[in-house]
Scaffold this motif. Structure first.
Motif, PDB file in Angstrom:
ATOM      1  N   GLN A 142      -8.557  13.337  60.418  1.00  0.00           N
ATOM      2  CA  GLN A 142      -7.462  12.470  60.841  1.00  0.00           C
ATOM      3  C   GLN A 142      -6.671  13.125  61.962  1.00  0.00           C
ATOM      4  O   GLN A 142      -6.487  14.350  61.977  1.00  0.00           O
ATOM      5  CB  GLN A 142      -6.548  12.126  59.668  1.00  0.00           C
ATOM      6  CG  GLN A 142      -7.229  11.226  58.633  1.00  0.00           C
ATOM      7  CD  GLN A 142      -6.257  10.698  57.607  1.00  0.00           C
ATOM      8  OE1 GLN A 142      -5.367  11.399  57.167  1.00  0.00           O
ATOM      9  NE2 GLN A 142      -6.432   9.441  57.223  1.00  0.00           N
ATOM     10  N   HIS A 164      -9.177   4.432  59.700  1.00  0.00           N
ATOM     11  CA  HIS A 164      -9.352   5.474  58.696  1.00  0.00           C
ATOM     12  C   HIS A 164      -9.236   6.881  59.279  1.00  0.00           C
ATOM     13  O   HIS A 164      -9.087   7.847  58.533  1.00  0.00           O
ATOM     14  CB  HIS A 164     -10.723   5.326  58.027  1.00  0.00           C
ATOM     15  CG  HIS A 164     -11.867   5.380  58.991  1.00  0.00           C
ATOM     16  ND1 HIS A 164     -12.101   4.376  59.919  1.00  0.00           N
ATOM     17  CD2 HIS A 164     -12.844   6.304  59.186  1.00  0.00           C
ATOM     18  CE1 HIS A 164     -13.168   4.686  60.635  1.00  0.00           C
ATOM     19  NE2 HIS A 164     -13.634   5.847  60.225  1.00  0.00           N
ATOM     20  N   ALA A 167      -3.869   9.440  61.773  1.00  0.00           N
ATOM     21  CA  ALA A 167      -2.743  10.006  61.041  1.00  0.00           C
ATOM     22  C   ALA A 167      -1.442   9.355  61.483  1.00  0.00           C
ATOM     23  O   ALA A 167      -0.425   9.441  60.810  1.00  0.00           O
ATOM     24  CB  ALA A 167      -2.663  11.519  61.274  1.00  0.00           C
ATOM     25  N   PHE A 280      -1.429   1.716  57.572  1.00  0.00           N
ATOM     26  CA  PHE A 280      -0.725   2.622  56.663  1.00  0.00           C
ATOM     27  C   PHE A 280       0.096   1.809  55.651  1.00  0.00           C
ATOM     28  O   PHE A 280       1.333   1.853  55.650  1.00  0.00           O
ATOM     29  CB  PHE A 280       0.195   3.564  57.448  1.00  0.00           C
ATOM     30  CG  PHE A 280      -0.481   4.236  58.614  1.00  0.00           C
ATOM     31  CD1 PHE A 280      -1.516   5.135  58.401  1.00  0.00           C
ATOM     32  CD2 PHE A 280      -0.080   3.965  59.908  1.00  0.00           C
ATOM     33  CE1 PHE A 280      -2.145   5.753  59.474  1.00  0.00           C
ATOM     34  CE2 PHE A 280      -0.698   4.591  60.990  1.00  0.00           C
ATOM     35  CZ  PHE A 280      -1.735   5.480  60.769  1.00  0.00           C
ATOM     36  N   HIS A 282       0.728   2.134  52.625  1.00  0.00           N
ATOM     37  CA  HIS A 282       1.534   2.899  51.666  1.00  0.00           C
ATOM     38  C   HIS A 282       2.526   3.812  52.356  1.00  0.00           C
ATOM     39  O   HIS A 282       3.037   4.772  51.756  1.00  0.00           O
ATOM     40  CB  HIS A 282       0.610   3.705  50.747  1.00  0.00           C
ATOM     41  CG  HIS A 282      -0.409   2.866  50.026  1.00  0.00           C
ATOM     42  ND1 HIS A 282      -0.054   1.898  49.107  1.00  0.00           N
ATOM     43  CD2 HIS A 282      -1.768   2.824  50.121  1.00  0.00           C
ATOM     44  CE1 HIS A 282      -1.157   1.303  48.646  1.00  0.00           C
ATOM     45  NE2 HIS A 282      -2.203   1.843  49.243  1.00  0.00           N
ATOM     46  N   ASN A 283       2.780   3.506  53.628  1.00  0.00           N
ATOM     47  CA  ASN A 283       3.787   4.229  54.405  1.00  0.00           C
ATOM     48  C   ASN A 283       3.524   5.725  54.495  1.00  0.00           C
ATOM     49  O   ASN A 283       4.448   6.525  54.614  1.00  0.00           O
ATOM     50  CB  ASN A 283       5.186   3.990  53.828  1.00  0.00           C
ATOM     51  CG  ASN A 283       5.604   2.535  53.908  1.00  0.00           C
ATOM     52  OD1 ASN A 283       5.340   1.864  54.893  1.00  0.00           O
ATOM     53  ND2 ASN A 283       6.224   2.044  52.841  1.00  0.00           N
ATOM     54  N   ARG A 284       2.243   6.103  54.492  1.00  0.00           N
ATOM     55  CA  ARG A 284       1.941   7.523  54.644  1.00  0.00           C
ATOM     56  C   ARG A 284       2.124   7.970  56.093  1.00  0.00           C
ATOM     57  O   ARG A 284       2.223   9.170  56.366  1.00  0.00           O
ATOM     58  CB  ARG A 284       0.521   7.831  54.177  1.00  0.00           C
ATOM     59  CG  ARG A 284      -0.580   7.148  54.975  1.00  0.00           C
ATOM     60  CD  ARG A 284      -1.964   7.603  54.548  1.00  0.00           C
ATOM     61  NE  ARG A 284      -3.024   6.908  55.249  1.00  0.00           N
ATOM     62  CZ  ARG A 284      -3.460   7.227  56.461  1.00  0.00           C
ATOM     63  NH1 ARG A 284      -2.906   8.237  57.109  1.00  0.00           N
ATOM     64  NH2 ARG A 284      -4.440   6.545  57.020  1.00  0.00           N
ATOM     65  N   SER A 285       2.158   7.013  57.011  1.00  0.00           N
ATOM     66  CA  SER A 285       2.433   7.330  58.406  1.00  0.00           C
ATOM     67  C   SER A 285       2.933   6.060  59.082  1.00  0.00           C
ATOM     68  O   SER A 285       3.342   5.109  58.403  1.00  0.00           O
ATOM     69  CB  SER A 285       1.187   7.875  59.110  1.00  0.00           C
ATOM     70  OG  SER A 285       1.544   8.413  60.377  1.00  0.00           O
ATOM     71  N   SER A 286       2.906   6.016  60.421  1.00  0.00           N
ATOM     72  CA  SER A 286       3.537   4.885  61.107  1.00  0.00           C
ATOM     73  C   SER A 286       2.904   4.637  62.472  1.00  0.00           C
ATOM     74  O   SER A 286       2.199   5.481  63.029  1.00  0.00           O
ATOM     75  CB  SER A 286       5.038   5.144  61.269  1.00  0.00           C
ATOM     76  OG  SER A 286       5.256   6.386  61.930  1.00  0.00           O
TER      77      SER A 286
END
Length: 368
Positions: A142, A164, A167, A280, A282-286
Motif C-alpha cells: 500500500q 486495494h 493508503a 476507505f 472504514h475510515n482507515r484513510s482518506s
C-alpha cells in the motif's frame, strides 16, 4: 553531391555529442509530426535517471526523495501534470519529511522526460504503470498517490483499478473531463473551457500541427503572453511563473506524447468518477481534492459539484489560488499533514457562495 560530402565531412569533425544534437534538431523540424521520440541512452540528451523495464518492454524513469524506503513510515508516489516531468518541485520541507519519515517517488509518465512513450496509453494503463513501478521498487502493498493537474486522470484511475493498493490519495487542481456522464448539462453548457477542450480535441485528432502552434502560442508562460492575456493564470499564478521554468516539455520533440496524453484525459472514459465508491469505507484513510478558488483552467464550481457528489472526498479550497497552487509556499506541507495525519487547516475550508460569491464565467478573458 560535392556539397553533401562537404557537410558530412564537417559533421565528422564535430564532437560526437554536438553532432547528435544537430541531427536531433533536424529531426525535430522535419520528422516530428508523426513520430513519438524518446531519447535513447547514447544520444545528445543522455539518460541519467534510473529506469525500470515494464512488462510490455517500455521503460519508466524515476527519482526518489526523502528517507530510505526501508525505514519510511509513509510512501508516496507523485504523478506530474501536462508538460511537466518527474523533476517537478513538490515543495515539501525537508524537516517535515525527516520528522514524519516520508519516502517520495516521482516518475516520468509515458512519453515524458526519460520514459518511453506508450502508443496504447489508456486510463487503465496509467494506473497499471503506477502499480508496476511500486512493485518493482518494492515499496510495499500500500502507498499514497498524489496527482497534480493533468496527472489527476491517472490518479482517478488508481481509485478505479487499484483501490486495494491505496493508503490514501490526493488530487491537486485536478482536471475535469466535460464528457463525464454525471456532469449536469446546466453546469457546463455555457462554460467556455468546454468549448476550448472540444476544439483542442478536434485539432489533436485532425490537425496536430495547428494544435502545436496554438499551444505554444497561448500556454508558454512568456512574460508578454501573460501580461497581454492572463487566460489561464490568476495573479498568484503569474507571480509563480516568474520563478519557475514553466512548461519545458512543450516542444515538437515530445509533442505527440503530449497530444496522446490530452486525448486520453479528455476523451471518452471507461468509467465515471462520480460513480466511484469510497475506497476507505472504514475510515482507515482518506481522499482529498485541493483546488484554487480562482482557477481559470478548471472552475471551482465544477470541483465543488464533484466533491459534493462524492461526500467521502475531503474538499479544500485556496481562496486566492489559481491552477498552480502546488507551487504556493507552505501548501505542500499542509497537503501532507492533511493526507498523512488527518490534520485539518480551517483556512482551506470552502467559503459558502452567499458569503464569497463564485467567480463568474468570463469569455472576455480569451480576447487578445
Amino acid at each position: 553531391m560535392k556539397r553533401i560530402r562537404h557537410h558530412l565531412k564537417l559533421l565528422t569533425q564535430i564532437p560526437k555529442g554536438q553532432t547528435q544534437k544537430i541531427c536531433t534538431g533536424f529531426c525535430q523540424g522535419r520528422l516530428s509530426r508523426n513520430i513519438d521520440m524518446n531519447p535513447p541512452e547514447d544520444d545528445g540528451f543522455g539518460v541519467i535517471s534510473p529506469r525500470i523495464k515494464l512488462r510490455d518492454g517500455r521503460h519508466l524513469a524515476y527519482i526518489e526523495r526523502g528517507v530510505s524506503k526501508d525505514i519510511a513510515k509513509y510512501k508516496i508516489i507523485i504523478v506530474h501534470g501536462f508538460g511537466s516531468s518527474k523533476e517537478m518541485n513538490f515543495l515539501a520541507p525537508q524537516e517535515l519529511i525527516d520528522e514524519l519519515g516520508i519516502y517520495i517517488l516521482q516518475y516520468d509518465r509515458p512519453g515524458y522526460g526519460e520514459s518511453d512513450p506508450n502508443p496504447k496509453r489508456s486510463l487503465k494503463s496509467e494506473a497499471l504503470d503506477i502499480q508496476e513501478l511500486a512493485d518493482q521498487l518494492e515499496i510495499g502493498q500500500q502507498f499514497y498517490v498524489i496527482g497534480v493537474s493533468m496527472g489527476s486522470y491517472a490518479t482517478w484511475s488508481c481509485l478505479k483499478y487499484l483501490p486495494h493498493r491505496l493508503a490514501g490519495l490526493a488530487l491537486i487542481a485536478p482536471v475535469i473531463n466535460y464528457r463525464w456522464p454525471s456532469l449536469p448539462r446546466s453546469l457546463i453548457r455555457e462554460d467556455y473551457r468546454r468549448k476550448l477542450v472540444h476544439w483542442a480535441m478536434l485539432l489533436a485528432k485532425y490537425c496536430p500541427r495547428m494544435l502545436h502552434w496554438w499551444v505554444t502560442q497561448k500556454w508558454l508562460p512568456s512574460t508578454s503572453v501573460i501580461e497581454k492575456n492572463p487566460a489561464f493564470f490568476n495573479k498568484s499564478d503569474i507571480d509563480i511563473l516568474k520563478t519557475i521554468p514553466g512548461f519545458p516539455m512543450l516542444t515538437k520533440l515530445f509533442f505527440d506524447s503530449l497530444r496522446h496524453d490530452w486525448r486520453v484525459a479528455f476523451g471518452k472514459w471507461d468509467f465515471d468518477p462520480l460513480n466511484l465508491s469510497n475506497p476507505f469505507p472504514h475510515n482507515r484513510s482518506s481522499v482529498h481534492i485541493w483546488h484554487g478558488y480562482e482557477d481559470k483552467v478548471v472552475p471551482c464550481q465544477l470541483q465543488r459539484y464533484v466533491s459534493g457528489k462524492l461526500p467521502w472526498i475531503n474538499y479544500h479550497e485556496v481562496s486566492d489560488g489559481g491552477h498552480l497552487i502546488v507551487y504556493y509556499r507552505g501548501l505542500c506541507e499542509t497537503i501532507l499533514r492533511s493526507l498523512l495525519l488527518g490534520q485539518e487547516n480551517l483556512a482551506y475550508r470552502p467559503k459558502p457562495p452567499s458569503l464569497f460569491p463564485l467567480p463568474p464565467h468570463d469569455d472576455k478573458c480569451f480576447e487578445p
